[in-house]
Design a protein around this motif. Structure first.
Motif, PDB file in Angstrom:
ATOM      1  N   SER A   1       0.829  -1.204   0.000  1.00  7.24           N
ATOM      2  CA  SER A   1       0.000   0.000   0.000  1.00  7.24           C
ATOM      3  C   SER A   1       0.866   1.258   0.000  1.00  7.24           C
ATOM      4  O   SER A   1       0.605   2.198  -0.760  1.00  7.24           O
ATOM      5  N   ALA A   2       1.883   1.284   0.837  1.00  7.11           N
ATOM      6  CA  ALA A   2       2.787   2.444   0.878  1.00  7.11           C
ATOM      7  C   ALA A   2       3.487   2.624  -0.470  1.00  7.11           C
ATOM      8  O   ALA A   2       3.654   3.757  -0.943  1.00  7.11           O
ATOM      9  N   TYR A   3       3.871   1.530  -1.098  1.00  2.73           N
ATOM     10  CA  TYR A   3       4.508   1.599  -2.414  1.00  2.73           C
ATOM     11  C   TYR A   3       3.532   2.165  -3.453  1.00  2.73           C
ATOM     12  O   TYR A   3       3.880   3.073  -4.223  1.00  2.73           O
ATOM     13  N   LEU A   4       2.320   1.658  -3.473  1.00 11.63           N
ATOM     14  CA  LEU A   4       1.335   2.105  -4.465  1.00 11.63           C
ATOM     15  C   LEU A   4       0.934   3.569  -4.263  1.00 11.63           C
ATOM     16  O   LEU A   4       0.570   4.247  -5.222  1.00 11.63           O
ATOM     17  N   ARG A   5       1.019   4.067  -3.025  1.00 14.70           N
ATOM     18  CA  ARG A   5       0.710   5.478  -2.742  1.00 14.70           C
ATOM     19  C   ARG A   5       1.935   6.375  -2.926  1.00 14.70           C
ATOM     20  O   ARG A   5       1.896   7.554  -2.597  1.00 14.70           O
ATOM     21  N   HIS A   6       3.028   5.801  -3.426  1.00 14.92           N
ATOM     22  CA  HIS A   6       4.287   6.528  -3.655  1.00 14.92           C
ATOM     23  C   HIS A   6       4.891   7.063  -2.368  1.00 14.92           C
ATOM     24  O   HIS A   6       5.606   8.064  -2.377  1.00 14.92           O
ATOM     25  N   GLU A   7       4.623   6.391  -1.264  1.00 16.13           N
ATOM     26  CA  GLU A   7       5.220   6.746   0.026  1.00 16.13           C
ATOM     27  C   GLU A   7       6.485   5.924   0.285  1.00 16.13           C
ATOM     28  O   GLU A   7       7.248   6.242   1.194  1.00 16.13           O
ATOM     29  N   LEU A   8       6.674   4.879  -0.492  1.00 14.15           N
ATOM     30  CA  LEU A   8       7.810   3.975  -0.331  1.00 14.15           C
ATOM     31  C   LEU A   8       8.378   3.674  -1.713  1.00 14.15           C
ATOM     32  O   LEU A   8       7.672   3.108  -2.566  1.00 14.15           O
ATOM     33  N   PRO A   9       9.611   4.066  -1.975  1.00 15.73           N
ATOM     34  CA  PRO A   9      10.210   3.780  -3.285  1.00 15.73           C
ATOM     35  C   PRO A   9      10.390   2.272  -3.490  1.00 15.73           C
ATOM     36  O   PRO A   9      10.538   1.514  -2.519  1.00 15.73           O
ATOM     37  N   LEU A  10      10.413   1.870  -4.745  1.00 15.76           N
ATOM     38  CA  LEU A  10      10.573   0.457  -5.077  1.00 15.76           C
ATOM     39  C   LEU A  10      11.831  -0.120  -4.437  1.00 15.76           C
ATOM     40  O   LEU A  10      11.795  -1.228  -3.892  1.00 15.76           O
ATOM     41  N   ALA A  11      12.920   0.612  -4.462  1.00 15.14           N
ATOM     42  CA  ALA A  11      14.175   0.106  -3.884  1.00 15.14           C
ATOM     43  C   ALA A  11      14.005  -0.213  -2.394  1.00 15.14           C
ATOM     44  O   ALA A  11      14.515  -1.230  -1.913  1.00 15.14           O
ATOM     45  N   ASN A  12      13.287   0.628  -1.671  1.00 13.09           N
ATOM     46  CA  ASN A  12      13.056   0.386  -0.242  1.00 13.09           C
ATOM     47  C   ASN A  12      12.127  -0.805  -0.022  1.00 13.09           C
ATOM     48  O   ASN A  12      12.308  -1.567   0.924  1.00 13.09           O
ATOM     49  N   LEU A  13      11.137  -0.943  -0.884  1.00 11.19           N
ATOM     50  CA  LEU A  13      10.219  -2.081  -0.791  1.00 11.19           C
ATOM     51  C   LEU A  13      10.989  -3.386  -1.007  1.00 11.19           C
ATOM     52  O   LEU A  13      10.813  -4.351  -0.256  1.00 11.19           O
ATOM     53  N   VAL A  14      11.847  -3.393  -2.012  1.00 11.03           N
ATOM     54  CA  VAL A  14      12.653  -4.580  -2.306  1.00 11.03           C
ATOM     55  C   VAL A  14      13.605  -4.876  -1.148  1.00 11.03           C
ATOM     56  O   VAL A  14      13.747  -6.032  -0.732  1.00 11.03           O
ATOM     57  N   ASP A  15      14.243  -3.841  -0.616  1.00  9.93           N
ATOM     58  CA  ASP A  15      15.142  -4.032   0.539  1.00  9.93           C
ATOM     59  C   ASP A  15      14.391  -4.641   1.719  1.00  9.93           C
ATOM     60  O   ASP A  15      14.891  -5.548   2.382  1.00  9.93           O
ATOM     61  N   TRP A  16      13.191  -4.123   1.981  1.00  6.48           N
ATOM     62  CA  TRP A  16      12.372  -4.668   3.072  1.00  6.48           C
ATOM     63  C   TRP A  16      12.092  -6.152   2.824  1.00  6.48           C
ATOM     64  O   TRP A  16      12.227  -6.975   3.728  1.00  6.48           O
ATOM     65  N   ALA A  17      11.688  -6.481   1.604  1.00  6.38           N
ATOM     66  CA  ALA A  17      11.345  -7.872   1.275  1.00  6.38           C
ATOM     67  C   ALA A  17      12.556  -8.787   1.409  1.00  6.38           C
ATOM     68  O   ALA A  17      12.443  -9.899   1.946  1.00  6.38           O
ATOM     69  N   GLU A  18      13.707  -8.332   0.949  1.00  4.39           N
ATOM     70  CA  GLU A  18      14.914  -9.157   1.060  1.00  4.39           C
ATOM     71  C   GLU A  18      15.269  -9.402   2.524  1.00  4.39           C
ATOM     72  O   GLU A  18      15.622 -10.518   2.913  1.00  4.39           O
ATOM     73  N   SER A  19      15.160  -8.366   3.352  1.00  2.85           N
ATOM     74  CA  SER A  19      15.423  -8.526   4.793  1.00  2.85           C
ATOM     75  C   SER A  19      14.409  -9.460   5.425  1.00  2.85           C
ATOM     76  O   SER A  19      14.753 -10.294   6.267  1.00  2.85           O
ATOM     77  N   ALA A  20      13.152  -9.307   5.031  1.00  2.00           N
ATOM     78  CA  ALA A  20      12.093 -10.157   5.587  1.00  2.00           C
ATOM     79  C   ALA A  20      12.333 -11.620   5.239  1.00  2.00           C
ATOM     80  O   ALA A  20      12.111 -12.513   6.073  1.00  2.00           O
ATOM     81  N   LEU A  21      12.805 -11.886   4.028  1.00  2.00           N
ATOM     82  CA  LEU A  21      13.082 -13.263   3.623  1.00  2.00           C
ATOM     83  C   LEU A  21      14.227 -13.864   4.425  1.00  2.00           C
ATOM     84  O   LEU A  21      14.202 -15.042   4.777  1.00  2.00           O
ATOM     85  N   MET A  22      15.228 -13.046   4.718  1.00  2.00           N
ATOM     86  CA  MET A  22      16.402 -13.558   5.423  1.00  2.00           C
ATOM     87  C   MET A  22      16.214 -13.613   6.937  1.00  2.00           C
ATOM     88  O   MET A  22      16.671 -14.553   7.577  1.00  2.00           O
ATOM     89  N   GLU A  23      15.532 -12.617   7.497  1.00  2.00           N
ATOM     90  CA  GLU A  23      15.479 -12.490   8.946  1.00  2.00           C
ATOM     91  C   GLU A  23      14.075 -12.594   9.539  1.00  2.00           C
ATOM     92  O   GLU A  23      13.940 -12.705  10.751  1.00  2.00           O
ATOM     93  N   GLY A  24      13.062 -12.514   8.697  1.00  2.00           N
ATOM     94  CA  GLY A  24      11.694 -12.444   9.189  1.00  2.00           C
ATOM     95  C   GLY A  24      11.136 -13.776   9.639  1.00  2.00           C
ATOM     96  O   GLY A  24      11.572 -14.840   9.209  1.00  2.00           O
ATOM     97  N   GLU A  25      10.173 -13.678  10.513  1.00  2.00           N
ATOM     98  CA  GLU A  25       9.404 -14.839  10.954  1.00  2.00           C
ATOM     99  C   GLU A  25       7.984 -14.630  10.431  1.00  2.00           C
ATOM    100  O   GLU A  25       7.321 -13.662  10.791  1.00  2.00           O
TER     101      GLU A  25
END
Length: 87
Positions: free
Chosen positions: A14-38
């Motif tokens: 939602s933040a990405y689609l509202r242009h509140e979160l750049p694609l690069a930050n969204l991807v970084d979040w997802a990569e961190s979530a895959l490695m460290e997230g539960e």
């Protein structure tokens, strides 16, 4: 990193689609979530698949279209709607 839920992923999209979160930050979040997230065990498959898809969105061959976001949100139990307003 705290537990990743359907709501967490939907909020990031939602933040990405509202242009509140750049694609690069969204991807970084997802990569961190895959490695460290539960992931929330009650929806682990949908969450893991959505986060994995978001994690490759910065690769030109994959990208992240409006339709991709709609499909990811749908799988997570959400829907997206567009609102057009005058400036």
């Amino acid at each position: 990193m705290k537990r990743i839920t359907r709501e967490t992923v939907a909020g990031q999209l939602s933040a990405y689609l509202r242009h509140e979160l750049p694609l690069a930050n969204l991807v970084d979040w997802a990569e961190s979530a895959l490695m460290e997230g539960e992931f929330d065990p009650s929806h682990v498959s949908a969450i893991r698949d959505a986060v994995a898809r978001i994690g490759v969105a910065d690769v030109r061959a994959f990208g992240l279209t409006w339709e991709d976001c709609e499909q990811l949100l749908d799988r997570l139990g959400y829907s997206a709607h567009v609102s057009i307003t005058a400036r």
